[in-house]
Design an enzyme around this catalytic site. Sequence first.
Site, PDB file in Angstrom:
ATOM      1  CB  SER A 117      20.765  15.392  39.053  1.00 32.84           C
ATOM      2  OG  SER A 117      20.444  14.968  40.355  1.00 32.84           O
ATOM      3  CE1 TYR A 141      18.943  20.044  40.151  1.00 28.04           C
ATOM      4  CE2 TYR A 141      18.851  17.903  41.229  1.00 28.04           C
ATOM      5  CZ  TYR A 141      19.559  18.879  40.557  1.00 28.04           C
ATOM      6  OH  TYR A 141      20.887  18.680  40.286  1.00 28.04           O
ATOM      7  CE  LYS A 145      20.301  19.695  36.746  1.00 26.94           C
ATOM      8  NZ  LYS A 145      21.254  20.557  36.032  1.00 26.94           N
TER       9      LYS A 145
END
Length: 336
Positions: A117, A141, A145
């Site tokens: 991402s 998040y 990643k």
Amino acid sequence: MNILVTGGAGYIGSHTVKQLIDVGHQVVVLDNFYSGHRWAVDPAATLVEGDIADSNKVDQLLKTHRIDSVIHFAGYIVVPESVSDPFKYYENNVVGSLRLIRACEQNNVARFVFSSSAAVYGLPDAEQVKESAGLKPINPYGNSKLITEMTLNDVSFAYQSQKTPFNFVALRYFNAAGAQVAGNLGQATPEATHLIKVACEAATGKRDQMKLFGTDYNTPDGSCVRDYIHVEDLASAHLKALEYLADGGKSLRLNCGYGKGYSVKDVVAMVKKVSGVDFTAIEADRRPGDPPSLIADNTKIKNLLGWIPQNDDLELICRTAFKWEQAWQARQQKSR
Ligand code: UDP
């Protein structure tokens, strides 16, 4: 190729599985149906219910189907949720991915394509962010990643001189949006939080209003800017990445976006235009974890993979998303 697709029943996964099947690959989908749907998986794929963290199951699948390539979509994707519940993100996105990668390495999987991402960049200082930019995620998040990218990089390095070297492409997605142009697939995530989906739900009347999270950012109109990429172009990047690895390409991290930014207000105006509905969008506080602007420099993916976007058009993205939303809601009503 014999390809395992984790999360293949989900939004981006299902579009990718369809394209893989269309060009003749053998596809096995592993999905725990957290947000995916059985109907979304092309019937020519083998569908297995299960979790990426279930190492025995994954090991068996890799052996039984002689898997040589893995595309790993399965993961949680909601930035604000990751801020309020980091354990959930580290458990699934980091620990789950680690178990999957270990099983792949132990079973001579040669190629691995990972859904990373743009969140790995945090707050980029350039208008268009390059892959070489600093990696400083600002939410769990993005951290999850980045940790998985680092794991892949270390594993790829450690096993490079093995009989079957392990190479990966981490695709750093910008904002996936829209639905299949043919109209059979789209985002069907329950309680979706992503902007275009939310705006389409407001346009159909499923929600009576939506919120614009933050209108005081240092951006042209005060709302956050993102690079929205049509889901079928994102899916095709995975096929290009597999081809690249099959041709002997070495591990890479690549931005996957169009290189153009649209503000939250631009997107809401476009959804109003394509739907013909002037729904209510109220100005609200900033949402935790949101960077003001994220736009890709996509020179590298175009040059190295020969990826050519077909649907680089915000209007098409919003139109396909809205049409899908109408069809999806009608389908849900019928099944009630
Ligand atoms: N956003 C918004 N209202 C919503 C959902 C999202 O204003 O109902 C904003 C969000 O704050 C961010 C942008 O839209 O600035 C894109 O958010 P999204 O959740 O779609 O994707 P993200 O960039 O977080 O992956």
